[in-house]
Design an enzyme around this catalytic site. Structure first.
Site, PDB file in Angstrom:
ATOM      1  N   LYS A  43       0.842  -1.211   0.000  1.00 46.13           N
ATOM      2  CA  LYS A  43       0.000   0.000   0.000  1.00 46.13           C
ATOM      3  C   LYS A  43       0.872   1.254   0.000  1.00 46.13           C
ATOM      4  CE  LYS A  43      -2.068  -1.155   3.802  1.00 46.13           C
ATOM      5  NZ  LYS A  43      -1.483  -2.491   3.949  1.00 46.13           N
ATOM      6  N   THR A  44       1.868   1.259   0.891  1.00 48.45           N
ATOM      7  CA  THR A  44       2.732   2.431   0.976  1.00 48.45           C
ATOM      8  C   THR A  44       3.514   2.589  -0.326  1.00 48.45           C
ATOM      9  OG1 THR A  44       2.855   2.145   3.359  1.00 48.45           O
ATOM     10  CG2 THR A  44       4.552   3.507   2.357  1.00 48.45           C
ATOM     11  N   ASP A 235      -1.689   7.938   3.854  1.00 49.72           N
ATOM     12  CA  ASP A 235      -1.308   6.559   4.203  1.00 49.72           C
ATOM     13  C   ASP A 235      -1.934   6.214   5.559  1.00 49.72           C
ATOM     14  OD1 ASP A 235      -0.096   4.108   3.965  1.00 49.72           O
ATOM     15  OD2 ASP A 235       1.949   4.787   4.357  1.00 49.72           O
ATOM     16  N   GLU A 236      -2.067   4.933   5.859  1.00 49.02           N
ATOM     17  CA  GLU A 236      -2.586   4.471   7.164  1.00 49.02           C
ATOM     18  C   GLU A 236      -3.919   5.136   7.497  1.00 49.02           C
ATOM     19  OE1 GLU A 236      -0.983   2.138   8.855  1.00 49.02           O
ATOM     20  OE2 GLU A 236       1.152   2.288   8.351  1.00 49.02           O
ATOM     21  N   GLN A 267      -5.721  -3.345  10.629  1.00 51.49           N
ATOM     22  CA  GLN A 267      -4.581  -2.799  11.359  1.00 51.49           C
ATOM     23  C   GLN A 267      -4.934  -1.519  12.108  1.00 51.49           C
ATOM     24  OE1 GLN A 267      -0.553  -3.078   9.521  1.00 51.49           O
ATOM     25  NE2 GLN A 267      -1.703  -3.531   7.674  1.00 51.49           N
ATOM     26  N   ARG A 624       5.032  -7.541  10.814  1.00 52.47           N
ATOM     27  CA  ARG A 624       6.240  -6.728  10.605  1.00 52.47           C
ATOM     28  C   ARG A 624       7.398  -7.594  10.123  1.00 52.47           C
ATOM     29  NH1 ARG A 624       4.081  -3.074   9.221  1.00 52.47           N
ATOM     30  NH2 ARG A 624       2.242  -4.341   9.510  1.00 52.47           N
TER      31      ARG A 624
HETATM   32  P1  ATP Z   1       1.669  -2.196   5.925  1.00 51.44           P
HETATM   33  O1  ATP Z   1       0.252  -2.680   5.894  1.00 51.44           O
HETATM   34  O2  ATP Z   1       2.460  -2.898   6.950  1.00 51.44           O
HETATM   35  O3  ATP Z   1       1.748  -0.709   5.994  1.00 51.44           O
HETATM   36  P2  ATP Z   1       2.063  -2.013   3.082  1.00 51.44           P
HETATM   37  O4  ATP Z   1       0.841  -2.616   2.483  1.00 51.44           O
HETATM   38  O5  ATP Z   1       2.144  -0.551   3.129  1.00 51.44           O
HETATM   39  O6  ATP Z   1       2.311  -2.643   4.519  1.00 51.44           O
HETATM   40  P3  ATP Z   1       4.648  -1.868   1.849  1.00 51.44           P
HETATM   41  O7  ATP Z   1       5.389  -1.486   3.052  1.00 51.44           O
HETATM   42  O8  ATP Z   1       4.352  -0.846   0.827  1.00 51.44           O
HETATM   43  O9  ATP Z   1       3.290  -2.608   2.290  1.00 51.44           O
HETATM   44  O10 ATP Z   1       5.354  -3.086   1.121  1.00 51.44           O
HETATM   45  C1  ATP Z   1       5.845  -4.209   1.852  1.00 51.44           C
HETATM   46  C2  ATP Z   1       7.138  -4.694   1.216  1.00 51.44           C
HETATM   47  O11 ATP Z   1       6.874  -5.310  -0.034  1.00 51.44           O
HETATM   48  C3  ATP Z   1       8.114  -3.583   0.943  1.00 51.44           C
HETATM   49  O12 ATP Z   1       9.410  -4.024   1.186  1.00 51.44           O
HETATM   50  C4  ATP Z   1       7.896  -3.305  -0.532  1.00 51.44           C
HETATM   51  O13 ATP Z   1       9.008  -2.719  -1.156  1.00 51.44           O
HETATM   52  C5  ATP Z   1       7.620  -4.697  -1.086  1.00 51.44           C
HETATM   53  N1  ATP Z   1       6.783  -4.669  -2.307  1.00 51.44           N
HETATM   54  C6  ATP Z   1       5.526  -4.211  -2.424  1.00 51.44           C
HETATM   55  N2  ATP Z   1       5.067  -4.331  -3.681  1.00 51.44           N
HETATM   56  C7  ATP Z   1       6.071  -4.881  -4.404  1.00 51.44           C
HETATM   57  C8  ATP Z   1       6.232  -5.262  -5.787  1.00 51.44           C
HETATM   58  N3  ATP Z   1       5.258  -5.094  -6.674  1.00 51.44           N
HETATM   59  N4  ATP Z   1       7.407  -5.794  -6.119  1.00 51.44           N
HETATM   60  C9  ATP Z   1       8.404  -5.982  -5.222  1.00 51.44           C
HETATM   61  N5  ATP Z   1       8.319  -5.661  -3.931  1.00 51.44           N
HETATM   62  C10 ATP Z   1       7.169  -5.109  -3.507  1.00 51.44           C
HETATM   63 MG    MG Z   2       2.304   0.796   4.758  1.00 51.36          MG
END
Ligand code: ATP
Ligand code: MG
Length: 665
Positions: A43-44, A235-236, A267, A624
Site C-alpha cells: 500500500k505504501t 497513508d494508514e 490494522q 512486521r
Molecule cells: P503495511 O500494511 O504494513 O503498511 P504495506 O501494504 O504498506 O504494509 P509496503 O510497506 O508498501 O506494504 O510493502 C511491503 C514490502 O513489499 C516492501 O518491502 C515493498 O518494497 C515490497 N513490495 C511491495 N510491492 C512490491 C512489488 N510489486 N514488487 C516488489 N516488492 C514489492
Molecule cells: Mg504501509
C-alpha cells in the site's frame, strides 16, 4: 555555449515494478480512490509510486500533499520518489497531520489570534501547565475526595478533542466516577485554553483544532488550499480520527482536489486516541466518485509467517475479509514459539539469539524486538547492554524529553516567543533561591516589562534585543542576581547585532551558559553537555529558529528517537504501536503472556471491541516480520515476592499448532 539540463532519471517502468492491482491504483483516472489491502501488500509503495506517476504526468510537486503516520515515513517516501523521478519531488508538502498543520498555521497564525512565533507545547509543558491550574482551582488534595491528576485530565481533554465529543460525554463513557467533578474540570479546561492563548502557545491537539478552525472560518485560506492541492494522498487511513478526517474533508471539499487514501481495517490500532475505522469503511459513501482498489499479494513475509498472521486475525469478526497470497515462495522456517521460565531468561534467550543472528551475518538494523508496553523492554535492554549489542529504543524516555535538552531549548523558545510561559518558568526555576511562587512573580514582572517594550517596538525581531535593559524593572531574589544577569546576557547574545547566529550556534552558546548549572546538578554532567553538542550537530541544517523549534517539538511527537538515531546500524526496540508500517527481516515479539498482551484491562473490561483491537495489534506485530518470527513469553514475571505466574497469551493458545514450532529458552 549550452549548459546541460540537470540529469533527469528516466521515468520508472511502472508496469515492471508494480503488480497489476497496484498499477491499476497508481494510474487511476478516478476522482477519488480507496486502496484497501492487507499488511505488506505494498500500500505504501503504491502511494509512493502514485506520487511519482503524478509528477511524471506533469503535476507540479507543490500541488501534491502527502499525509503519513510519521514524518520519517514521509521523508522516506519522498526520497524514494526523488530517486524515481528526480527534482520534481522537491516541492511536495509531506509529513504528519501535525507537521503539515504547523506549517500552514505558521503562515496564517494571525488570522486565528496567534503570533507567527507561537510555541508548541510538548507533553511535559502541558503537564506542568495543567498541574499549576489544578493547584489554583482545587488547592490541596484531600485523600477522601481525590481529584484527577494532571495526566488524566490531559488525556480526557485530548480524547474529547480528537473524538469531537463533549467533556460530559467523555466523562460518562470513560470515567463515570469523575462525573461529579464535571463543572470544575470544565473550568480547568477553560483556564488551560486561556493560559495557552496568553502564552502564544499551542499543544499538539491545538495544531489540528486550529487548522480546522482556520479552514472553516477563513474561506479565502480554504479556497487557496483547495486550489493549490490537486492531489491529497493519505497513508494508514484506518487510523485517522474525526478531527483529522474533518481536515481532509475541508482540504478536499472543492471540486478539483483528488483524494487517494490507503489503509487496512485489520490494522486499526489507535481507537484509544479517537481513531475510527469507520472512516475507511464509509469512505466510498462520503466521497462519491470513488474507485475501490484491492491488492491481494503480500511481498513482505515468507509464507509461514503470513499463514500465522492470517490465522491470528481470522479470530476477529468485524473486518473486511481479504485474501493475501504470498509472493515469496522460498523454503522458510515456521515461526518459533518459546516459553521461558521467567522474564530474565526470556531476555537472555532473545539477546543470545540476536547475538547469534548477528554472528551469522544478519545486520542489527534488520532485527526488531517488539512489545505491548514500554516497560516490557526493560530486561531486554539490560541484556543487550550486557552483551554490547547496540540498540535504539523508540519507546520511553527520548533524547528530546531529557531535562537538560529541554533547558537549553527553553532559551531558544524564549527568544522566539518571549511570553512563552513554560520556557520562562523552566529557566527561572534553575536560578538559586527561586521556588514556584517567586518564579510566578518573576513571570508576571517579565511579561509586563516585555509587553511595554513590544508595544513600542513593533518589529522587535530586529537585533539586538536589549533584554538586560528591558528587564531592569524585574527583580529576582538577591541570591540569584548574578545568574539572572548572566541569563539576560546570554539571551541577548543569541541575537547579536551585525550577523545572525544559526540555531546550532545558539545551542552551543546556551550550552556554555548551562555548563556550571549542569556540573552542580548532575553527576553525569559531561555526558549531558555532549548531548547538547550532539543536538547542535544534528540540527545544523535547520533553516532558522522557527524551523529548529518546530522540528524539536515535532520530534517528540510520534517518530521520536527514530529520527535521532536514523541510519545507525542497531537493533530496534519498539512498542507495536510505533512499529506500524515498518518491516524487519527478524522480529522478536516478547512478553506474550495473558494479561501482558492482551492487556489485563481489556480482559477485565470484557468489551469485545477492546479485545478485537488487541487482536489487531497482535496482527500488526506479526506482519512486521519478513523472514523469521520468534514469539516468547515468561512463565513467571517478576522476582521474589513480586513474582506471579503468567499463562501464555490467548493469542498464542488459539493459534493452530501446525503453524508454528515450539522452542526452548
Ligand atoms: P503495511 O500494511 O504494513 O503498511 P504495506 O501494504 O504498506 O504494509 P509496503 O510497506 O508498501 O506494504 O510493502 C511491503 C514490502 O513489499 C516492501 O518491502 C515493498 O518494497 C515490497 N513490495 C511491495 N510491492 C512490491 C512489488 N510489486 N514488487 C516488489 N516488492 C514489492
Ligand atoms: Mg504501509
Amino acid at each position: 555555449m549550452f549548459s546541460l539540463p540537470p540529469e533527469i532519471p528516466a521515468p520508472p517502468d511502472f508496469a515492471a515494478e508494480l503488480n497489476e492491482q497496484q498499477l491499476a491504483a497508481v494510474s487511476t483516472e478516478a476522482h477519488h480512490a480507496l486502496v484497501i489491502a492487507g499488511a505488506g501488500s505494498g500500500k505504501t509503495r503504491t502511494l509512493t509510486y502514485r506520487v511519482a506517476w503524478l509528477l511524471s504526468r506533469g503535476v507540479p510537486g507543490w500541488r501534491i500533499l502527502l499525509l503519513t503516520f510519521t514524518n520519517k515515513a514521509a521523508r522516506e517516501m519522498l526520497e524514494r520518489v526523488h530517486s524515481l523521478v528526480g527534482e520534481g519531488a522537491r516541492h511536495i508538502m509531506g509529513g504528519t497531520f501535525h507537521s503539515v498543520a504547523n506549517r500552514i498555521l505558521r503562515r496564517h497564525a494571525e488570522l486565528i489570534g496567534f503570533r507567527p512565533g507561537f510555541t508548541i507545547l510538548d507533553t511535559d509543558d502541558q503537564k506542568s501547565l495543567m498541574r499549576s491550574i489544578v493547584k489554583q482551582r482545587v488547592g490541596k488534595q484531600s485523600k477522601t475526595n481525590p481529584f484527577p491528576k494532571a495526566d488524566f485530565l490531559l488525556s480526557l481533554h485530548s480524547l474529547a478533542t480528537n473524538t469531537a465529543r463533549t467533556l460530559h460525554d467523555v466523562l460518562l463513557q470513560e470515567s463515570p466516577q469523575n462525573c461529579r467533578h464535571e463543572e470544575i474540570i470544565q473550568k480547568i479546561f477553560e483556564d488551560y485554553a486561556q493560559r495557552k492563548r496568553d502564552a502564544n502557545a499551542m499543544d499538539f491537539d491545538d495544531l489540528l483544532v486550529n487548522l480546522r478552525k482556520l479552514l472553516e472560518e477563513h474561506e479565502e485560506v480554504r479556497f487557496t488550499m483547495q486550489e493549490r492541492f490537486l492531489h491529497v494522498l493519505v497513508d494508514e487511513y484506518q487510523d485517522t480520527n474525526p478531527l483529522q478526517d474533518q481536515i481532509i474533508s475541508l482540504l478536499c471539499g472543492g471540486t478539483r482536489t483528488s483524494l487517494m487514501v490507503v489503509g487496512d481495517d485489520a490494522q486499526s490500532i489507535y481507537s484509544w486516541r479517537g481513531a475510527r475505522v469507520e472512516h475507511i469503511l464509509e469512505f466510498p459513501e462520503r466521497f462519491p466518485d470513488t474507485a475501490l482498489y484491492k491488492i491481494e499479494t503480500n511481498y513482505r513475509s515468507v509464507a509461514p509467517i503470513l499463514a500465522l498472521s492470517d490465522a491470528a486475525i481470522a479470530q476477529n469478526e468485524h473486518r473486511f475479509s481479504k485474501t493475501l497470497r504470498p509472493a515469496r515462495r522460498e523454503e522458510a522456517r515456521l515461526p518459533l514459539v518459546v516459553p521461558a521460565p521467567d522474564n530474565r531468561t526470556e531476555a537472555q534467550y532473545v539477546s543470545l539469539s540476536i547475538e547469534q543472528l548477528i554472528e551469522s551475518g544478519v545486520r542489527p538494523c534488520d532485527i526488531a524486538v517488539l512489545y505491548r508496553a514500554h516497560f516490557h523492554s526493560l530486561d531486554t535492554q539490560i541484556e543487550l547492554t550486557r552483551r554490547h549489542i547496540p540498540y535504539r529504543i523508540t519507546s520511553g524516555l527520548r533524547f528530546f524529553e531529557q531535562a537538560h535538552i529541554k533547558d537549553a531549548v527553553a532559551y531558544l523558545r524564549l527568544l522566539s516567543n518571549p511570553i512563552d510561559e513554560s520556557s520562562f518558568l523552566r529557566i527561572a526555576s534553575m536560578l538559586p533561591r527561586v521556588g514556584e511562587a517567586s518564579a510566578a512573580r518573576l513571570l508576571q514582572a517579565w511579561r509586563t516589562a516585555w509587553q511595554a517594550y513590544a508595544a513600542e517596538h513593533a518589529d522587535y525581531s530586529a537585533a539586538p534585543i536589549p533584554f538586560s535593559e528591558i528587564m531592569s524593572t524585574v527583580h529576582p531574589p538577591t541570591a540569584a542576581k548574578t545568574e539572572w544577569a548572566s541569563f539576560l546576557a546570554t539571551l541577548e547574545s543569541l541575537r547579536p547585532a551585525g550577523h545572525e547566529l544559526t540555531p546550532s550556534e545558539m545551542i552551543v552558546r546556551v550550552a556554555e551558559e548551562l555548563e556550571s548549572f549542569l556540573m552542580a546538578q548532575y553527576e553525569n554532567a559531561e555526558d549531558r553537555i555532549q548531548d547538547l553538542e550532539q543536538l547542535a550537530r544534528s540540527m545544523e541544517d535547520a533553516e532558522d529558529l522557527d524551523d529548529f523549534l518546530s522540528r524539536v517539538a515535532l520530534l517528540s511527537e510520534t517518530d521520536r528517537s527514530i529520527d535521532a538515531n536514523a541510519g545507525e546500524n542497531c537493533v530496534t526496540l519498539s512498542t507495536i504501536h510505533q512499529a506500524k508500517g515498518l518491516e524487519w527481516r527478524v522480529v522478536f515479539l516478547i512478553f506474550l503472556g495473558e494479561g501482558l498482551f492482551p492487556h489485563h484491562r481489556s480482559i477485565a473490561d470484557g468489551d469485545p471491541r477492546e479485545m478485537e483491537e488487541e487482536t489487531r495489534l497482535f496482527y500488526v506485530a506479526l506482519t512486521r516480520a519478513q523472514d523469521r518470527l520468534f514469539l516468547s513469553y515468561p512463565r513467571y514475571n517478576g522476582h521474589g515476592y513480586d513474582s506471579h505466574y503468567c499463562p501464555p497469551s490467548r493469542f498464542l493458545t488459539s493459534l493452530p499448532p501446525d503453524l508454528y514450532e515450539v522452542g526452548e529458552a
